[in-house]
Structures are given as C-alpha cells and as structure tokens.
Design a protein around this motif. Structure first.
Motif, PDB file in Angstrom:
ATOM      1  N   THR A 194       0.840  -1.202   0.000  1.00 60.27           N
ATOM      2  CA  THR A 194       0.000   0.000   0.000  1.00 60.27           C
ATOM      3  C   THR A 194       0.875   1.252   0.000  1.00 60.27           C
ATOM      4  OG1 THR A 194      -1.714  -1.154   1.242  1.00 60.27           O
ATOM      5  CG2 THR A 194      -1.816   1.251   1.229  1.00 60.27           C
ATOM      6  N   ILE A 195       0.541   2.209  -0.853  1.00 61.28           N
ATOM      7  CA  ILE A 195       1.264   3.485  -0.903  1.00 61.28           C
ATOM      8  C   ILE A 195       0.569   4.468   0.030  1.00 61.28           C
ATOM      9  CG2 ILE A 195       1.851   5.457  -2.373  1.00 61.28           C
ATOM     10  CD1 ILE A 195       2.214   3.483  -4.671  1.00 61.28           C
ATOM     11  N   VAL A 196       1.348   5.035   0.933  1.00 65.31           N
ATOM     12  CA  VAL A 196       0.827   5.946   1.948  1.00 65.31           C
ATOM     13  C   VAL A 196       1.564   7.277   1.822  1.00 65.31           C
ATOM     14  CG1 VAL A 196       0.392   6.293   4.406  1.00 65.31           C
ATOM     15  CG2 VAL A 196       0.475   3.962   3.468  1.00 65.31           C
ATOM     16  N   VAL A 197       0.826   8.354   1.592  1.00 68.99           N
ATOM     17  CA  VAL A 197       1.431   9.675   1.484  1.00 68.99           C
ATOM     18  C   VAL A 197       1.252  10.422   2.794  1.00 68.99           C
ATOM     19  CG1 VAL A 197       1.491  11.864   0.233  1.00 68.99           C
ATOM     20  CG2 VAL A 197       0.985   9.751  -0.997  1.00 68.99           C
ATOM     21  N   ASN A 198       2.357  10.925   3.328  1.00 71.43           N
ATOM     22  CA  ASN A 198       2.362  11.736   4.539  1.00 71.43           C
ATOM     23  C   ASN A 198       2.112  13.190   4.132  1.00 71.43           C
ATOM     24  OD1 ASN A 198       2.947  13.230   6.816  1.00 71.43           O
ATOM     25  ND2 ASN A 198       4.863  12.171   7.285  1.00 71.43           N
ATOM     26  N   VAL A 199       0.923  13.696   4.434  1.00 66.85           N
ATOM     27  CA  VAL A 199       0.571  15.079   4.120  1.00 66.85           C
ATOM     28  C   VAL A 199       0.710  15.884   5.410  1.00 66.85           C
ATOM     29  CG1 VAL A 199      -1.192  16.628   3.198  1.00 66.85           C
ATOM     30  CG2 VAL A 199      -1.022  14.274   2.341  1.00 66.85           C
ATOM     31  N   GLN A 200       1.771  16.664   5.524  1.00 68.49           N
ATOM     32  CA  GLN A 200       2.059  17.352   6.774  1.00 68.49           C
ATOM     33  C   GLN A 200       0.898  18.255   7.178  1.00 68.49           C
ATOM     34  OE1 GLN A 200       5.999  18.959   7.369  1.00 68.49           O
ATOM     35  NE2 GLN A 200       6.855  17.645   5.784  1.00 68.49           N
ATOM     36  N   GLY A 201       0.562  18.185   8.464  1.00 68.43           N
ATOM     37  CA  GLY A 201      -0.628  18.855   8.952  1.00 68.43           C
ATOM     38  C   GLY A 201      -0.538  20.350   9.084  1.00 68.43           C
ATOM     39  N   ASP A 202       0.583  20.953   8.684  1.00 66.75           N
ATOM     40  CA  ASP A 202       0.714  22.412   8.794  1.00 66.75           C
ATOM     41  C   ASP A 202       0.904  23.075   7.432  1.00 66.75           C
ATOM     42  OD1 ASP A 202       3.262  21.545   8.224  1.00 66.75           O
ATOM     43  OD2 ASP A 202       4.186  22.321  10.054  1.00 66.75           O
ATOM     44  N   GLU A 203       0.415  22.406   6.360  1.00 64.44           N
ATOM     45  CA  GLU A 203       0.532  22.974   5.022  1.00 64.44           C
ATOM     46  C   GLU A 203      -0.850  23.057   4.359  1.00 64.44           C
ATOM     47  OE1 GLU A 203       3.558  21.334   2.586  1.00 64.44           O
ATOM     48  OE2 GLU A 203       5.069  21.364   4.171  1.00 64.44           O
ATOM     49  N   PRO A 204      -1.664  24.021   4.789  1.00 63.99           N
ATOM     50  CA  PRO A 204      -3.045  24.099   4.289  1.00 63.99           C
ATOM     51  C   PRO A 204      -3.178  24.592   2.857  1.00 63.99           C
ATOM     52  CG  PRO A 204      -2.579  25.926   5.772  1.00 63.99           C
ATOM     53  CD  PRO A 204      -1.397  25.006   5.854  1.00 63.99           C
ATOM     54  N   LEU A 205      -2.080  25.029   2.246  1.00 61.00           N
ATOM     55  CA  LEU A 205      -2.139  25.475   0.852  1.00 61.00           C
ATOM     56  C   LEU A 205      -1.384  24.537  -0.085  1.00 61.00           C
ATOM     57  CD1 LEU A 205      -1.715  29.355   1.246  1.00 61.00           C
ATOM     58  CD2 LEU A 205      -3.818  28.021   1.005  1.00 61.00           C
ATOM     59  N   LEU A 206      -1.102  23.329   0.370  1.00 60.73           N
ATOM     60  CA  LEU A 206      -0.379  22.354  -0.449  1.00 60.73           C
ATOM     61  C   LEU A 206      -1.180  22.019  -1.704  1.00 60.73           C
ATOM     62  CD1 LEU A 206       2.070  20.429  -0.669  1.00 60.73           C
ATOM     63  CD2 LEU A 206       0.701  18.734   0.556  1.00 60.73           C
ATOM     64  N   ASP A 207      -0.512  22.027  -2.855  1.00 54.48           N
ATOM     65  CA  ASP A 207      -1.159  21.700  -4.121  1.00 54.48           C
ATOM     66  C   ASP A 207      -1.525  20.215  -4.145  1.00 54.48           C
ATOM     67  OD1 ASP A 207      -1.886  21.210  -6.743  1.00 54.48           O
ATOM     68  OD2 ASP A 207      -0.219  22.324  -7.623  1.00 54.48           O
ATOM     69  N   PRO A 208      -2.798  19.870  -4.287  1.00 56.75           N
ATOM     70  CA  PRO A 208      -3.190  18.452  -4.320  1.00 56.75           C
ATOM     71  C   PRO A 208      -2.466  17.650  -5.403  1.00 56.75           C
ATOM     72  CG  PRO A 208      -5.129  19.842  -4.072  1.00 56.75           C
ATOM     73  CD  PRO A 208      -3.978  20.759  -4.358  1.00 56.75           C
ATOM     74  N   GLN A 209      -2.103  18.297  -6.514  1.00 57.24           N
ATOM     75  CA  GLN A 209      -1.406  17.579  -7.582  1.00 57.24           C
ATOM     76  C   GLN A 209      -0.054  17.061  -7.114  1.00 57.24           C
ATOM     77  OE1 GLN A 209      -1.201  19.550 -11.353  1.00 57.24           O
ATOM     78  NE2 GLN A 209      -3.339  20.196 -11.312  1.00 57.24           N
ATOM     79  N   LEU A 210       0.606  17.782  -6.203  1.00 59.93           N
ATOM     80  CA  LEU A 210       1.900  17.321  -5.707  1.00 59.93           C
ATOM     81  C   LEU A 210       1.743  16.042  -4.884  1.00 59.93           C
ATOM     82  CD1 LEU A 210       3.749  20.624  -4.668  1.00 59.93           C
ATOM     83  CD2 LEU A 210       4.098  19.207  -6.711  1.00 59.93           C
ATOM     84  N   ILE A 211       0.633  15.933  -4.169  1.00 59.51           N
ATOM     85  CA  ILE A 211       0.371  14.711  -3.396  1.00 59.51           C
ATOM     86  C   ILE A 211       0.245  13.522  -4.340  1.00 59.51           C
ATOM     87  CG2 ILE A 211      -1.228  13.592  -1.805  1.00 59.51           C
ATOM     88  CD1 ILE A 211      -2.053  16.418  -0.840  1.00 59.51           C
ATOM     89  N   ALA A 212      -0.570  13.691  -5.380  1.00 54.80           N
ATOM     90  CA  ALA A 212      -0.771  12.605  -6.347  1.00 54.80           C
ATOM     91  C   ALA A 212       0.523  12.283  -7.096  1.00 54.80           C
ATOM     92  CB  ALA A 212      -1.872  12.985  -7.328  1.00 54.80           C
ATOM     93  N   ARG A 213       1.290  13.302  -7.454  1.00 58.06           N
ATOM     94  CA  ARG A 213       2.531  13.060  -8.192  1.00 58.06           C
ATOM     95  C   ARG A 213       3.554  12.321  -7.338  1.00 58.06           C
ATOM     96  NH1 ARG A 213       5.063  18.195 -10.688  1.00 58.06           N
ATOM     97  NH2 ARG A 213       6.348  16.609 -11.723  1.00 58.06           N
ATOM     98  N   THR A 214       3.587  12.598  -6.043  1.00 57.39           N
ATOM     99  CA  THR A 214       4.524  11.902  -5.154  1.00 57.39           C
ATOM    100  C   THR A 214       4.159  10.429  -5.052  1.00 57.39           C
ATOM    101  OG1 THR A 214       4.794  13.964  -3.900  1.00 57.39           O
ATOM    102  CG2 THR A 214       5.610  11.958  -2.884  1.00 57.39           C
ATOM    103  N   ALA A 215       2.866  10.140  -4.951  1.00 60.31           N
ATOM    104  CA  ALA A 215       2.428   8.740  -4.948  1.00 60.31           C
ATOM    105  C   ALA A 215       2.788   8.057  -6.258  1.00 60.31           C
ATOM    106  CB  ALA A 215       0.913   8.675  -4.715  1.00 60.31           C
ATOM    107  N   GLY A 216       2.585   8.753  -7.377  1.00 61.19           N
ATOM    108  CA  GLY A 216       2.933   8.191  -8.676  1.00 61.19           C
ATOM    109  C   GLY A 216       4.415   7.942  -8.831  1.00 61.19           C
ATOM    110  N   GLN A 217       5.235   8.827  -8.259  1.00 63.63           N
ATOM    111  CA  GLN A 217       6.688   8.650  -8.316  1.00 63.63           C
ATOM    112  C   GLN A 217       7.113   7.381  -7.588  1.00 63.63           C
ATOM    113  OE1 GLN A 217       8.811  10.303 -10.037  1.00 63.63           O
ATOM    114  NE2 GLN A 217      10.796   9.721  -9.208  1.00 63.63           N
ATOM    115  N   LEU A 218       6.486   7.118  -6.455  1.00 63.21           N
ATOM    116  CA  LEU A 218       6.834   5.908  -5.711  1.00 63.21           C
ATOM    117  C   LEU A 218       6.462   4.661  -6.508  1.00 63.21           C
ATOM    118  CD1 LEU A 218       7.933   4.616  -3.155  1.00 63.21           C
ATOM    119  CD2 LEU A 218       5.647   4.785  -2.155  1.00 63.21           C
TER     120      LEU A 218
END
Length: 258
Positions: free
Chosen positions: A97-121
């Motif tokens: 299972t791929i698990v992305v750690n989305v830090q809880g103090d970044e409320p303006l994080l681009d959702p695309q970066l989350i998906a791209r990091t999962a795709g990179q893994l």
C-alpha cells in the motif's frame, strides 16, 4: 480534481503540542481548523482514503465535526513517520500500500503534488518517494533551514543535508553571492510517499548518527540502505505554518480567499 495514476492512501499527522504554536491543528483558518484545511487538500488529490492521525481528543472532535476520518494515536511518537507506522498497523494495510504523509501544517499544499509523489513511488519501485525543487538563490543554498538533496543518476537520493551541497569548491573560494552555472542544487520538499511495508520496518530501525547531527529523520532510511526516489518539480509549494507569524499570515490569506 487531479486524477491519481495509482491508488494510494493519504494520512495527515496532526500532533497537538507545538513549542512555537500550541494547538496548531486547531488554528482557525477562515472558519475551519487547519487540520480540516489540510485534509481537504488531501481529498482533492484523489486519494482512496484520507485519515487524520492525532494524539489529542480535541483534534479528534474537530476532525469528526468536519466529516473526516480520524484515528487517535499514541502521544509519544518521536516523529510523524512513527505516527504513520501506527496508522498502518491500526488500518491493517498491506505492505505494498502506498501511503502519502501530508504534513498537517501545510493548508495550501497543491493536491497535484500529493498525487505526483504517490505516482513517483509507484513508478520508481523505491521504498520512499519525495520531492525537490531547483535552487537558484545563494541565500537559500547557504541557509541551514533549507534542506538540500543530492541525487544519483537514477534519481534516488544520495544524501540530504542542511549544509550547502554540492559545494562548488573553486567557485565559492572566490565568491558566494551567486551560484555557478549548472550546479545541481535542489531544495528538498518535505512531502513523502511510503510503502506500508517500509513504515512497518521503520519503527524498528535504529537511529543513525548522521540524522541526529543533521536533524533529518530521512537519513535513517538511507543509512539502513533503503531507496528514496526524488521527483524534481518545477512547482514550489506555499510555505507552511511553523510560527505565530506564519499563522497570522495564513489567517489573513484565508480571510481574503476562503
């Protein structure tokens, strides 16, 4: 909403205590607590599941009030990675299972970066994936609060440091007000995707000497021979919330844009 190329889970670690900003996950941002704002970004990434992982009942109540899935985890975790490892066990996720750690103090994080990091893994076959961004500013290159990463030919990380790496010896002997042309200087962006199997192993890994001196927990994985794949992005995320000044700036942004 970005379309995730692979299935993944997103976890938002939300530790209640903070030296510089107590009760940080509950910071009001345009009528919503910060933990909910961050989780909203994770939902927009296309994650199959989004979980808030916290150590405090007040954060549990705030997350539930905004319709979020939340887990109460131990209060003694030394790092967010250890908290993710407990989530993996609580949820019973398989090792692949791929698990992305989305830090809880970044409320303006681009959702695309989350998906791209999962795709990179998924594409790299590594144990961990993370992001980097080119540095062109000497002040950032020499700043210890800006973490740098040097990569191998295959895109895996060789080393992370708060020091200016790679160091252009001859150039910097003459001047430090500009970076030499072609210097592969990259700022590490602290967004991680992990395989659940690695998270299970991480909880048992002995700390490495270098991580204590550098104050960088990802060096533990490198020390023990795990692969960290680095995706170089042309997009630098908005700054997160670490200080009262950051909090005021973020509250002002949401007052204008929420």
């Amino acid at each position: 909403m970005p379309s995730a190329s692979v299935g993944f889970k997103a976890v938002v670690p939300a530790r209640y205590a903070s030296t510089r900003l107590p009760a940080k996950p509950l910071l009001d941002l345009g009528g919503k607590p910060m933990v909910a704002r961050v989780a909203d970004r994770a939902v927009q990434s296309g994650a199959e599941e989004v979980w808030v992982a916290t150590d405090h009942p007040d954060v549990v109540r705030a997350a539930e009030a905004h319709g979020l899935s939340v887990l109460l985890t131990r209060a003694d975790h030394p790092t967010g990675t250890d908290r993710l490892a407990e989530v993996v066990e609580q949820r019973g996720w398989g090792d692949d299972t791929i698990v992305v750690n989305v830090q809880g103090d970044e409320p303006l994080l681009d959702p695309q970066l989350i998906a791209r990091t999962a795709g990179q893994l998924a594409a790299s076959g590594a144990d961990i994936a993370t992001l980097a961004h080119p540095i062109d500013n000497p002040a950032d290159f020499f700043a210890p609060n800006v973490v740098k990463v040097v990569c191998r030919a295959d895109g895996d990380a060789m080393y992370f440091s708060r020091a200016p790496i790679p160091f252009a010896r001859d150039h910097f002997a003459a001047r430090k007000d500009a970076l030499p042309a072609g210097l592969p200087a990259y700022r590490h962006i602290g967004l991680y995707a992990y395989r659940a199997g690695f998270l299970r192993a991480y909880a048992r890994l002995a700390p490495s000497p270098v991580e204590g001196f550098e104050a960088l927990e990802q060096l533990r994985a490198l020390w023990h021979g795990y692969r960290i794949s680095v995706l170089v992005s042309d997009h630098l995320p908005m700054p997160g919330v670490d200080t009262p000044e950051d909090a005021a700036r973020m509250q002002e942004w949401f007052a204008r844009n929420a």
